[in-house]
Write a protein that holds these residues in place. Structure first.
Motif, short mmCIF file in Angstrom:
data_model
loop_
_atom_site.label_atom_id
_atom_site.label_comp_id
_atom_site.label_asym_id
_atom_site.label_seq_id
_atom_site.Cartn_x
_atom_site.Cartn_y
_atom_site.Cartn_z
N UNK A 1 -34.22 -9.65 11.38
CA UNK A 1 -34.73 -10.93 10.91
C UNK A 1 -36.08 -11.25 11.55
N UNK A 2 -36.19 -11.01 12.85
CA UNK A 2 -37.42 -11.34 13.56
C UNK A 2 -38.57 -10.41 13.12
N UNK A 3 -38.25 -9.14 12.86
CA UNK A 3 -39.29 -8.20 12.45
C UNK A 3 -39.93 -8.58 11.13
N UNK A 4 -39.21 -9.36 10.31
CA UNK A 4 -39.78 -9.81 9.04
C UNK A 4 -40.96 -10.76 9.24
N UNK A 5 -41.09 -11.32 10.45
CA UNK A 5 -42.21 -12.22 10.73
C UNK A 5 -43.54 -11.48 10.84
N UNK A 6 -43.48 -10.14 10.85
CA UNK A 6 -44.72 -9.36 10.96
C UNK A 6 -45.64 -9.62 9.78
N UNK B 1 -50.33 -0.95 6.69
CA UNK B 1 -49.93 -0.10 7.81
C UNK B 1 -49.76 -0.90 9.10
N UNK B 2 -50.66 -1.85 9.32
CA UNK B 2 -50.54 -2.70 10.52
C UNK B 2 -49.27 -3.54 10.46
N UNK C 1 -49.48 -11.08 10.23
CA UNK C 1 -50.65 -10.27 9.91
C UNK C 1 -51.53 -10.97 8.87
N UNK C 2 -50.91 -11.57 7.87
CA UNK C 2 -51.68 -12.29 6.85
C UNK C 2 -52.42 -13.48 7.44
#
Length: 258
Positions: free
Chosen positions: A224-229, A200-201, A233-234
């Motif tokens: 593309x940048x949002x994929x860095x989330x 969820x985060x 988080x990991x």
């Protein structure tokens, strides 16, 4: 009582749990419900794609060969906003690459014969994964995957053709808001799958990055940048785990299969 008389026959952790209680008809009914409901949104893609300037042939080719709705909407949306074609294609690619990870899990559940795997790979998408994973047996998983994939593929392509042909009659497609139909369906299916707080985060951070960067970056780049989330988080979660601790939110394969 069924569990006592019919114990699981598979030995590996990735094998489905044997549960003869779910009839084939129920699996088919669930699969048809998802396939028909999502397949109808292909009309919205056909209208949006044609309104973005793609030809009828290009629009139908995307549905026939790409066949992953979120990536298709991302591509034509970026092109309609004046984005660079290479950036638009890259954004669509990174959205679609999630299907490769779905395939790793589904290949274990379905265990299809080798000649069928390249054909089945075309149907590895969000909807077939959502229907297949909860099935209690391999037979039910195969039925759910096949019925969902076949129904959705045929209906999505037919409604894409209808939408592209009807785009001219609708006029300005932007005023109808049909470009939001595909992402809305995708989010509706994705939301129940976000079971752990980490998932969820990650999803929330990706949304914040996407919305915050939309006014700043060119079309296609925010995706593309949002994929860095996910890696962010990991990484933060890994740093927060002490030397004697183990993560508590990593679900095992049997729990996901339920």
């Amino acid at each position: 009582m069924a569990e006592q008389t019919a114990p699981p026959q598979s030995a590996g952790p990735d094998a489905p749990v044997t549960d003869p209680g779910k009839p084939d008809g129920a699996v088919v009914r669930d699969a048809l419900g998802v396939g028909i409901a999502v397949g109808l949104s292909g009309f919205a893609f056909g209208v949006t794609s044609a309104g973005s300037g793609l030809t009828l042939l290009q629009t139908c080719a995307l549905s026939l060969f790409v066949f992953t709705g979120a990536s298709q909407f991302a591509l034509v949306g970026a092109l309609a906003a004046g984005g660079n074609p290479y950036t638009a294609a890259a954004g669509a690619f990174f959205l679609g690459i999630r299907n490769a990870f779905y395939g790793l899990r589904l290949s274990q559940l379905l265990a299809l014969p080798r000649p069928l795997r390249p054909l089945a790979a075309q149907w590895v998408i969000d909807e077939t994964t959502a229907v297949t994973l909860p099935q209690p047996t391999r037979r039910a998983a195969r039925i759910g995957f096949t019925v969902t994939g076949l129904t959705l593929y045929v209906l999505w392509n037919l409604t894409t053709l209808a939408g592209a042909l009807g785009a001219e009659a609708l006029g300005d497609t932007g005023t109808w808001g049909l470009d939001a139909a595909g992402p809305a369906v995708f989010l509706a299916l994705l939301a129940p799958m976000l079971r752990s707080s980490t998932e969820r985060v990650t999803a929330g951070l990706a949304v914040l990055l996407l919305l915050g960067l939309l006014p700043v970056l060119p079309a296609g780049a925010p995706v593309l940048v949002s994929a860095l989330a996910a890696p962010l988080v990991l990484f933060l979660k890994g740093r927060g785990t002490g030397p004697g601790e183990t993560p508590t939110e990593a679900p095992t394969a049997p729990r996901e299969a339920r």
